[in-house]
Design a protein around this motif. Structure first.
Motif, short mmCIF file in Angstrom:
data_model
loop_
_atom_site.label_atom_id
_atom_site.label_comp_id
_atom_site.label_asym_id
_atom_site.label_seq_id
_atom_site.Cartn_x
_atom_site.Cartn_y
_atom_site.Cartn_z
N PRO A 334 3.06 -5.24 -7.74
CA PRO A 334 4.34 -4.54 -7.63
C PRO A 334 4.88 -4.53 -6.20
O PRO A 334 4.12 -4.53 -5.22
CB PRO A 334 4.00 -3.11 -8.07
N THR A 335 6.20 -4.48 -6.09
CA THR A 335 6.84 -4.58 -4.77
C THR A 335 6.52 -3.40 -3.84
O THR A 335 6.38 -3.58 -2.64
CB THR A 335 8.37 -4.67 -4.93
N GLY A 336 6.39 -2.20 -4.43
CA GLY A 336 6.09 -1.03 -3.59
C GLY A 336 4.72 -1.18 -2.94
O GLY A 336 4.54 -0.86 -1.75
N GLU A 337 3.77 -1.65 -3.72
CA GLU A 337 2.40 -1.85 -3.21
C GLU A 337 2.40 -2.92 -2.11
O GLU A 337 1.77 -2.75 -1.06
CB GLU A 337 1.51 -2.29 -4.38
N ILE A 338 3.14 -4.01 -2.34
CA ILE A 338 3.22 -5.09 -1.34
C ILE A 338 3.82 -4.55 -0.04
O ILE A 338 3.33 -4.82 1.07
CB ILE A 338 4.09 -6.26 -1.88
N ALA A 339 4.91 -3.76 -0.17
CA ALA A 339 5.57 -3.21 1.02
C ALA A 339 4.61 -2.33 1.80
O ALA A 339 4.53 -2.42 3.04
CB ALA A 339 6.81 -2.41 0.60
N ASP A 340 3.86 -1.48 1.10
CA ASP A 340 2.91 -0.60 1.79
C ASP A 340 1.89 -1.41 2.59
O ASP A 340 1.58 -1.10 3.73
CB ASP A 340 2.17 0.29 0.78
N ARG A 341 1.35 -2.48 1.97
CA ARG A 341 0.34 -3.29 2.67
C ARG A 341 0.96 -3.95 3.90
O ARG A 341 0.35 -4.01 4.97
CB ARG A 341 -0.23 -4.38 1.74
N MET A 342 2.20 -4.44 3.75
CA MET A 342 2.86 -5.09 4.89
C MET A 342 3.11 -4.09 6.01
O MET A 342 2.89 -4.38 7.19
CB MET A 342 4.20 -5.71 4.45
N ALA A 343 3.58 -2.89 5.66
CA ALA A 343 3.86 -1.87 6.67
C ALA A 343 2.57 -1.47 7.39
O ALA A 343 2.56 -1.32 8.62
CB ALA A 343 4.51 -0.64 6.02
N GLU A 344 1.47 -1.34 6.62
CA GLU A 344 0.19 -0.92 7.23
C GLU A 344 -0.33 -1.94 8.24
O GLU A 344 -1.06 -1.58 9.15
CB GLU A 344 -0.84 -0.65 6.12
N GLU A 345 0.08 -3.20 8.07
CA GLU A 345 -0.32 -4.20 9.08
C GLU A 345 0.44 -4.00 10.39
O GLU A 345 0.09 -4.56 11.41
CB GLU A 345 0.01 -5.62 8.56
N LEU A 346 1.50 -3.19 10.34
CA LEU A 346 2.38 -3.05 11.50
C LEU A 346 2.16 -1.76 12.30
O LEU A 346 2.83 -1.52 13.29
CB LEU A 346 3.85 -3.13 11.04
N PHE A 347 1.28 -0.86 11.82
CA PHE A 347 1.01 0.33 12.65
C PHE A 347 -0.46 0.63 12.72
O PHE A 347 -1.25 0.05 12.05
CB PHE A 347 1.81 1.55 12.14
#
Ligand code: NAD
Length: 347
Positions: A334-347
């Motif tokens: 799902p897109t929400g899960e993908i977004a969370d993983r991508m954001a977590e790589e950034l902080f």
């Protein structure tokens, strides 16, 4: 009352309880993460039913701000303040002063801005007591005078995101003839509706505030529907621009739209609704990615306003969403899960 064992507690760096007997201030400031920069987030004033509800809201909203700013590639962390009280009854000059002093004591780790229940005028008042306030500057741009209200920038970002979602899900570059059901014609919703209409979309709108709805209906060639009707319409896209938790077990089976993309924060009632949207083939534009225009605008206000730079930065929402949609398709997640993983790589 628990904090560390609270489900929404996510290793927050700092949670501050602020009170002032004279003005009746009772507030919680939650700083989730400052790795990218100072924690910037709005101050919400709401008559919470319990102190636990206020803490939970502060924890959840501050965490969301970390993800939003990281995904928008801003040098900011995530924080949020909540004030327990009715903004119409309990908000006073003394209370805002006490709140500003509480923000000031954090020495710039938290930067306050407006949110539900607070206004740009409140922020201007708080500015007298602390420099750590954002979203207050009036400035002249090529498009006229900008009040410091981030809503037009948020609406622009959502519009950019809608174009990306339509391209990916419906395979079309143009919004001409796109059927959109838009919930909430407030600050962001109305500005978004104007843009969609100008781009050739057909609109169905609703709002629980009659005056907001009639104002929008006077201006737009939109069909007005009752609040409960907005979910079941035969449209291409549903744009939630009112409250959070709108995608729930009641709404989901009624949705006929192929896309959910709107401004509201925390659109999913529960995390599992992300997977449910995916299972139904509905493309969900994760809320904190598509509605980042406002925080981007506020960031530039603090670092030297440049309208063209703000617009370029907001245009990046297209790239972020396109990448999320592609990864979602490739990984079948799902897109929400993908977004969370991508954001977590950034902080
Ligand atoms: P707003 O209060 O100006 O507008 C919200 C509108 O939704 C109001 O007119 C309200 O009457 C209506 N509404 C509330 N409940 C409704 C319901 N059940 N059915 C239909 N209409 C309903 O708020 P806004 O600033 O336009 O923000 C809208 C959403 O976008 C909020 O969720 C907000 O958190 C989010 N958001 C706003 C910004 C911003 O820059 N203002 C930035 C990011 C996210």
């Amino acid at each position: 009352m628990s904090v560390f064992s609270e489900a929404d507690y996510d290793n927050h760096e700092q949670v501050v309880f602020c009170s002032d007997a004279g003005s009746g201030l009772r507030a919680v400031i939650a700083i989730h993460n400052c790795r990218r920069g100072p924690a910037l987030g709005g101050c919400r004033m709401w008559p919470y039913a319990s102190e636990q509800d206020a803490v939970r809201d502060a924890l959840r909203l501050s965490r969301g701000m970390t993800y939003k700013s990281a995904m928008a590639r801003l040098p900011l962390g995530g924080g949020k303040a909540v004030v327990i009280g009715d903004p119409h009854r309990d908000k006073s000059r003394a209370l805002l002063e006490a709140l500003a002093l509480a923000v000031d004591r954090l020495g710039g780790r938290y930067i306050v801005a407006e949110d539900s229940g607070t206004t740009v005028a409140d922020m201007q008042l708080m500015r007298h007591f602390t420099p750590h306030v954002a979203g207050v500057e009036e400035r002249v741009t090529a498009n006229g005078v900008h009040s410091g209200d981030p809503s037009p920038a948020t609406a622009y970002g959502v519009f950019v995101g809608i174009r990306a979602a339509v391209r990916v899900r419906l395979g079309q570059d143009s919004l001409t003839g796109l059927r959109v059901a838009l919930q909430g014609v407030g600050h962001v919703g109305l500005a978004l509706a104007r843009r969609l209409e100008a781009a050739g979309a057909r609109l169905w709108i609703t709002d629980v505030r009659r005056e907001a709805l009639s104002r929008a209906a006077r201006e737009l060639a939109a069909t007005v529907v009752e609040p409960q009707e907005i979910f079941g319409l035969d449209v291409d896209l549903f744009a939630p621009c009112a409250l959070g938790a709108v995608i729930d077990d009641q709404c989901l089976p009624r949705l006929k739209a192929a896309i959910v993309a709107g401004a509201a924060n925390n659109q999913l009632a529960e995390a599992r609704h992300d997977a449910e949207l995916f299972r139904r083939g509905i493309l969900y534009a994760p809320d904190y990615v598509i509605n980042a225009g406002g925080i981007i605008d506020i960031h530039y206000e603090r670092s030297g306003y440049d309208h063209a730079a703000v617009t370029r930065h907001i245009d990046g929402i297209d790239d972020s969403l396109t990448e999320i949609f592609q990864r979602s398709r490739q990984q079948r997640r799902p897109t929400g899960e993908i977004a969370d993983r991508m954001a977590e790589e950034l902080f």
